[in-house]
Design an enzyme around this catalytic site. Sequence first.
Site, PDB file in Angstrom:
ATOM      1  N   ASP A 126      -5.172  15.566 -17.245  1.00  9.15           N
ATOM      2  CA  ASP A 126      -5.946  14.351 -16.980  1.00  9.15           C
ATOM      3  C   ASP A 126      -5.510  13.704 -15.673  1.00  9.15           C
ATOM      4  OD1 ASP A 126      -7.556  14.193 -19.447  1.00  9.15           O
ATOM      5  OD2 ASP A 126      -5.595  14.040 -20.409  1.00  9.15           O
ATOM      6  N   ASP A 175       0.112  13.159 -12.224  1.00  4.84           N
ATOM      7  CA  ASP A 175      -0.387  11.899 -11.659  1.00  4.84           C
ATOM      8  C   ASP A 175       0.400  10.684 -12.121  1.00  4.84           C
ATOM      9  OD1 ASP A 175      -2.283  10.185 -13.884  1.00  4.84           O
ATOM     10  OD2 ASP A 175      -1.680  12.219 -14.402  1.00  4.84           O
ATOM     11  N   ASP A 181      -0.330  18.943 -14.921  1.00  7.30           N
ATOM     12  CA  ASP A 181      -0.899  18.045 -15.913  1.00  7.30           C
ATOM     13  C   ASP A 181      -2.416  18.248 -15.870  1.00  7.30           C
ATOM     14  OD1 ASP A 181      -1.052  15.932 -17.767  1.00  7.30           O
ATOM     15  OD2 ASP A 181      -1.415  14.493 -16.169  1.00  7.30           O
TER      16      ASP A 181
END
Length: 542
Positions: free
Chosen positions: A62, A339, A60
């Site tokens: 961000d 995250d 990922d």
Amino acid sequence: MDLPRTDVPAAGPKGRAYESPDVRALLAEPHGTHREVPRARQVFVNRNLRMNRIDAVGFDMDYTLAIYHLRQLETLAFQMTLARMISVMGYPPALGALQYDPEFVIRGLVVDKLHGNIFKMDRHNHVGRCYHGRRELPFDELKRLYRDEKIHLSLPRFAWIDTLFALPEACLFALVIELLEGLGRTVDYARLYDDIREAIDTVHRDGTLKAEVKKELPRYLVKDAELGPALHKLRSGGKKLFVLTNSLWDYTDAVMSYVLDGVLPEYPSWRNYFDAVITGAAKPAFFAERRPLYEVGPGGELAEGPAALERGRFYQGGDLPTLERLLGIGGDRILYVGDHIYGDILRSKKSSLWRTCMIVQELEDELAWLERNQAPLAELSRLEDLRVRVEDELALHRAALNQLDRRIDREAPTPEERDRLEQERRRDKAELEALRRAQRDANARIEELQLGVEGGFNRYWGLTFKEGNENSRFGEQIEDYACLYTSRVSNFVFYSPMQYFRSPRAAMPHERAALARISPWGDEHGAPVAGDRPSKASKASR
């Protein structure tokens, strides 16, 4: 002139080569450069994972590849959401004076839209602490509201704050309630939360928040010097690397250029690190639905149905089967790093055999705090062990006194025997009272130490991964769904791309109490699926 070495390593006893003096020497002084990994930078292991069996690593962007300065970004999101609520949704201008309180919100909280509360649960879904606005609910009120019902986070009544993006909305929910009710107004809690959710979604969706970030990238983004070397190390181990992000191509390019361009001479552009870049992935739908994959042109135009994934190009949309087919790699040969428990970890685990690593940025601060508080933690551990022994001894003394009372009252002993039994009873009562005082004082000191450690870290919620003596619900979900977890992607720089990450083997309480654990380290096993129950023992990288 140096002559070649002709000595042969000494063999150990037959069948016990691990006892060879040379092997012991090699283990004492490992070959090559050895770096002790700081605890805050370690990779922690819930399930065994052999990196030599991983052929592709996806990321990922961000809060994973791109680490943000949390306070600056959260404050920006808070202010933009609040401004939209006032200007577009008709909320009173008095709300404009509200200030973001970063200490009040952590991941793993739950918003109760029925009662206007925010609470934190342990792994058994028991509510441990709860706030209305920023007023902590007394225990009696908490018990009345939550102790007689099972909390189901799937109900529309509850909102699970499991991403860093969601922290400003939880803070805003509490602050608006505190302000409006302080002015004597009645608040529709469900509507308030839905309005906050719509406003914050809008500033993300229409690009206004990301446009502000792009104007001042150094203000909002952490430039991690070890990220490039960590990615290079994985590539040098023969892994294909790919990006899979919900952000669109223009924002992805701006952020990743700032984070990675020019870090290593071998990679002049960030895109040189990756074999594929998938933007606009719409996770978690990416893992559960069939959606077309597009190639993104230089001006953002979309062309459907690329026949292959090429380095240096952007793609948008797609789904899990398409990505696996185009990569030529699938199942448990892919490690995905993200995250977000639901969007990145849980959904990928429910829909695929991908292995998972969760980035938990909060780990570094929490581990640093725990290391600074080793003395009170050691005292706490000692007192908890002592309390168990005191409680056992109390139970034995109560039983002995009951037996003495029966003998004195029912067996009609002789006067001499009665005197002896009375003397024994007085002694046991005095010992019992001493034990009770010890229990009271130990309980008081344990509570004091727990409050000091937890409250010193966060005065509202305590430690992120604990709730009282139990793991928090957030910590439990990391344990359930992430094979690995660590504080940042660059931590992989400390490990070989062929590392065997071992988890402690699952142990029952009677095994943990044994002097020697049976098979303490896990061995080979298949990739887990959703619902697996991993070991609850302490986990660390190996």
